[in-house]
Design an enzyme around this catalytic site. Sequence first.
Site, PDB file in Angstrom:
ATOM      1  N   ARG A   1      -6.824  10.230   0.228  1.00 45.57           N
ATOM      2  CA  ARG A   1      -6.710  10.703  -1.159  1.00 45.57           C
ATOM      3  C   ARG A   1      -8.080  10.800  -1.810  1.00 45.57           C
ATOM      4  NH1 ARG A   1      -3.346   6.321  -3.213  1.00 45.57           N
ATOM      5  NH2 ARG A   1      -3.427   5.425  -1.116  1.00 45.57           N
TER       6      ARG A   1
ATOM      7  N   HIS B   1       0.862  -1.187   0.000  1.00 44.66           N
ATOM      8  CA  HIS B   1       0.000   0.000   0.000  1.00 44.66           C
ATOM      9  C   HIS B   1       0.898   1.237   0.000  1.00 44.66           C
ATOM     10  CE1 HIS B   1      -2.974   2.919   1.322  1.00 44.66           C
ATOM     11  NE2 HIS B   1      -3.927   2.014   1.244  1.00 44.66           N
TER      12      HIS B   1
END
Length: 604
Positions: free
Chosen positions: A256, A236
């Site tokens: 995000r 990740h």
Amino acid sequence: MPDYQQHEHDVLVIGAGGAGLRAAIEASAAGVSVGLVCKSLLGKAHTVMAEGGIAAALANVDDRDSWKVHFADTMRGGQYVNNWRMAELHAKEAPDRVRELEAWGAMFDRTADGKILQRNFGGHRYPRLAHVGDRTGLEMIRTLQDHGIHQGIDVHMECTVVTLLKDGDRVVGAFGYERERGRFKLFKARAVVLATGGVGRAYKITSNSWEYTGDGHTLAYDAGADLMDMEFVQFHPTGMIWPPSVCGILVTEAVRGEGGVLKNSEGRRFMYDEIPDNYRSQTADNDEEGWRYTQGDKAARRPPELLTRDHVSRCIMREVKAGRGSPHGGVFLDIAWIKARIPSGAEHIRKKLPSMYHQFKQLADLDITETPMEVGPTTHYVMGGVKVDAETQMSTVPGLFAAGECAAGINGANRLGGNSLSDILVFGKRAGEFAAKFAKEQKAPSVDGAQVDAAAKGALEPFERGTSGEGAYQVQYALQEMMQNLVGIVRNEPEMKRALECLGPLRERAARVGVGGHREYNPGWHAALDLHSLLTVSEAVTRSALERRESRGGHFRDDYPDKDNAFGSFNFVVRKKSDGAMEVARAPIPPMPAELKQVIDEMK
Ligand SMILES: Cc1cc2nc3c(=O)[nH]c(=O)nc-3n(C[C@H](O)[C@H](O)[C@H](O)COP(=O)(O)OP(=O)(O)OC[C@H]3O[C@@H](n4cnc5c(N)ncnc54)[C@H](O)[C@@H]3O)c2cc1C
């Protein structure tokens, strides 16, 4: 056979995360007796840590979404080596599984007109993640537990299974130990479902908790089942990197999704520098368009920060290597900037990302509404796992089923965020349903006492060596360091060959591990017993990664940096040969039906 604590169930589910709970609920609803075993307390599985949400094409926020778009996104994300039937079932059934959770009492954030709210996430074309702030996994576990607890499921908490028991080809039970008292437990069962989660603890930097040592993968492998896609490990892009004590803890992609941007030490949004061809037409080419996308403008395309995880991780590594990283070796993730765009921006961030706010405040003394976070890649998820039948989730061993992160297929070379929480509901349900069906068709299990005694003897060997033996944690750390350095985000043949050479001596050291004290409350003993799984999955990852001489999804090789179509028509499977050695073989991917091909073409 000594007097072990014995339990008998029609279906035994090993693992009580979302997949295990959902399987147990379904099996129980089919009218069979169900036992549920978990390593920690019920409710503490990995699923509870899930933050961002559950991917399901409910089309509540954008009515252009459908199972077809979700299917195409999942296949594109997985670089087309997914089990297409699993991807199809997943996309079609996820909305019903989410609505079912809602009917069982799960709370979700809501749209203005009261529907389940959905957020943007990497690789998903439209806002698709049903969520509750950034605590979705907690709500999922709470709901499944509340629902399951009334079904008469027998729960065996804080119990680690160390081996599966077989009668001929068929799996007929499992053997484990209670973590508190150290007493052995023998489970007889007509069918067994593995739902043991991931393998992250094979690496030094990981978002995974102590439980994720690849036990289910190893139990299945030792029982003769095929593992598949083990080379595909997901790193990740955004884990915490500072302070060192919290390195690896996840910073959810929802940051995000809510408008957070990645910047290098020069303050530049470096994600624009490299957009993969197959995502170019879907990706914004300026800040303004990217921002509008995160705020729900249907005419806008996604910002490059929401490209797939494998790609974002590599872009971060590129910046760090080029000397444009943050002070502690990562890059900057800035959500504070949205205050310039949103009235009461700080409050908005705290509401949308409450766990992230507290995580950074408490662990790093940093206010994310004011200051950019420092982030870097962390080992997060394994796409590889037990090879299963798409419809039933049965492995290649009769009576052994697998679902959730420990099973392979749906994600191919890379998982899209949010697709795991939906995967564990869809395939957890299926595993429970078909395990119950299988169990009903079987005669009572017959367990071979010699197998059980051998497992008990093996588990006690570290005590025989006592404190003069090798330390379990030293071997574990050496393995994690080695995997991080030699089979990590960027791989190549010489390093992976070195990794294989290291695994032999590490196995020898593991065989010499000794433990002091007695069986009660002895974490050193537990760590010693975990080593076999950690070593097995590490070998499976390394051997499969060596064979895949190309780069695809989560597997990137700097000696073969391009995708090679020749590797797109099969998966690598790993199995145990009769002499005990690990074999890697190729399993051809069956041809995709024309109607699914058409879906993919339409969504390009
Ligand atoms: C921090 C974090 C955030 C995430 N956020 C998201 C997200 O927003 N959306 C998303 O889709 N995915 C997310 N994921 C991934 C997702 O949470 C997991 O992939 C998913 O929850 C796995 O569910 P599972 O049921 O397969 O296994 P888990 O939830 O991992 O449960 C495994 C169970 O197996 C038990 N177990 C393991 N070994 C043994 C053994 N030997 N004997 C007995 N029991 C055993 C464990 O005790 C546990 O009960 C996130 C992961 C992390 C770490």
